[in-house]
Design an enzyme around this catalytic site. Sequence first.
Site, PDB file in Angstrom:
ATOM      1  N   SER A  76       0.872  -1.246  -0.157  1.00 16.13           N
ATOM      2  CA  SER A  76      -0.116   0.012   0.090  1.00 16.13           C
ATOM      3  C   SER A  76       0.907   1.202  -0.098  1.00 16.13           C
ATOM      4  O   SER A  76       1.806   1.172   0.752  1.00 16.13           O
ATOM      5  CB  SER A  76      -0.982  -0.005   1.155  1.00 16.13           C
ATOM      6  OG  SER A  76      -1.956  -0.648   1.109  1.00 16.13           O
ATOM      7  N   GLU A 102      -2.371  19.080  -4.721  1.00 13.55           N
ATOM      8  CA  GLU A 102      -3.347  18.847  -5.464  1.00 13.55           C
ATOM      9  C   GLU A 102      -4.359  17.690  -5.053  1.00 13.55           C
ATOM     10  O   GLU A 102      -5.220  17.266  -5.875  1.00 13.55           O
ATOM     11  CB  GLU A 102      -3.252  19.009  -7.095  1.00 13.55           C
ATOM     12  CG  GLU A 102      -2.459  20.006  -7.278  1.00 13.55           C
ATOM     13  CD  GLU A 102      -0.992  19.913  -7.093  1.00 13.55           C
ATOM     14  OE1 GLU A 102      -0.457  18.934  -6.813  1.00 13.55           O
ATOM     15  OE2 GLU A 102      -0.175  20.882  -7.551  1.00 13.55           O
ATOM     16  N   SER A 103      -4.110  17.171  -3.905  1.00 11.85           N
ATOM     17  CA  SER A 103      -4.929  16.012  -3.430  1.00 11.85           C
ATOM     18  C   SER A 103      -4.177  14.726  -2.973  1.00 11.85           C
ATOM     19  O   SER A 103      -3.147  14.913  -2.261  1.00 11.85           O
ATOM     20  CB  SER A 103      -6.191  15.424  -4.274  1.00 11.85           C
ATOM     21  OG  SER A 103      -7.104  16.647  -4.199  1.00 11.85           O
ATOM     22  N   HIS A 145      -2.644   0.232  -4.139  1.00 17.57           N
ATOM     23  CA  HIS A 145      -2.812  -1.197  -3.240  1.00 17.57           C
ATOM     24  C   HIS A 145      -2.448  -2.321  -4.293  1.00 17.57           C
ATOM     25  O   HIS A 145      -3.296  -2.194  -5.471  1.00 17.57           O
ATOM     26  CB  HIS A 145      -4.057  -1.240  -2.572  1.00 17.57           C
ATOM     27  CG  HIS A 145      -4.375   0.042  -1.748  1.00 17.57           C
ATOM     28  ND1 HIS A 145      -3.698   0.055  -0.641  1.00 17.57           N
ATOM     29  CD2 HIS A 145      -5.187   0.954  -1.921  1.00 17.57           C
ATOM     30  CE1 HIS A 145      -4.285   1.294  -0.112  1.00 17.57           C
ATOM     31  NE2 HIS A 145      -5.176   1.711  -1.035  1.00 17.57           N
ATOM     32  N   CYS A 164      -6.808  18.191  -8.259  1.00 18.30           N
ATOM     33  CA  CYS A 164      -7.656  19.142  -8.332  1.00 18.30           C
ATOM     34  C   CYS A 164      -6.840  20.500  -9.018  1.00 18.30           C
ATOM     35  O   CYS A 164      -5.582  20.194  -9.300  1.00 18.30           O
ATOM     36  CB  CYS A 164      -8.270  19.660  -7.154  1.00 18.30           C
ATOM     37  SG  CYS A 164      -7.032  20.343  -5.765  1.00 18.30           S
TER      38      CYS A 164
END
Lengths: 129, 129
Positions: free
Chosen positions: A68, A75-76, A81, A96
């Site tokens: 993971s 921007e996020s 995984h 974003c």
Amino acid sequence: MKMTKKERKYQLIQKKYAGRHLILEFYGCQKNLDSTKEIKKILLKAAKKCQATILSSKIYHFSPQGISAVVIIKESHLSIHTWPEYNYAAIDLFTCGKVSPEKAISELKKGFQPKFIQATLIKRGFLKF
Amino acid sequence: MKMTKKERKYQLIQKKYAGRHLILEFYGCQKNLDSTKEIKKILLKAAKKCQATILSSKIYHFSPQGISAVVIIKESHLSIHTWPEYNYAAIDLFTCGKVSPEKAISELKKGFQPKFIQATLIKRGFLKF
């Protein structure tokens, strides 16, 4: 680009949504699904490819296998995984602003060499219909 | 529960997918969208509510407003990105194994008090059709 609150609101209403979320299902991956070193490298390259600003990254290897990893960008975020036993990786690229998650696909393909990709782009946060 | 590789493969084929990804759009949130302290608390509570094993968490506050936070759990990850200026939060709960992301909704609702929620559950990684 610095915008005033009014400009930003206008821009978001024009665009109608807050972010773009690319959901990638990588099936039949032929390499790197169980290598923390390679996955970190691939994710950081992918983030750069879509011109994201990297803030931090974290990666975990599970026993007996599977990884993971999350890269938080300004921007996020990007996440992966992996299920090496099924040659499958679940990848999310949430962005974003001016960052386009699609631009990262080539880097991810090169890194994992999937036989089949399912890509779904979701616009997140509809602000005006 | 420790399973052999064969048992795990059988279980996944029965379930037909690798993970469950709950995509939440919280509109009209009435509180906590710009508080790192509260958001961290809410996310950790949400993770516990769905009986996830927390590995690490990271939170960022942006200027002038907005927060990104990711909690990596043994069963994948939880993430949130907030736009306080639009009273909107984009929340993702990606889980595998026995963890049910739906169980976290009540905790998240309590924390952000949204006026409207759009919830989409995606099954990730179809392993056999």
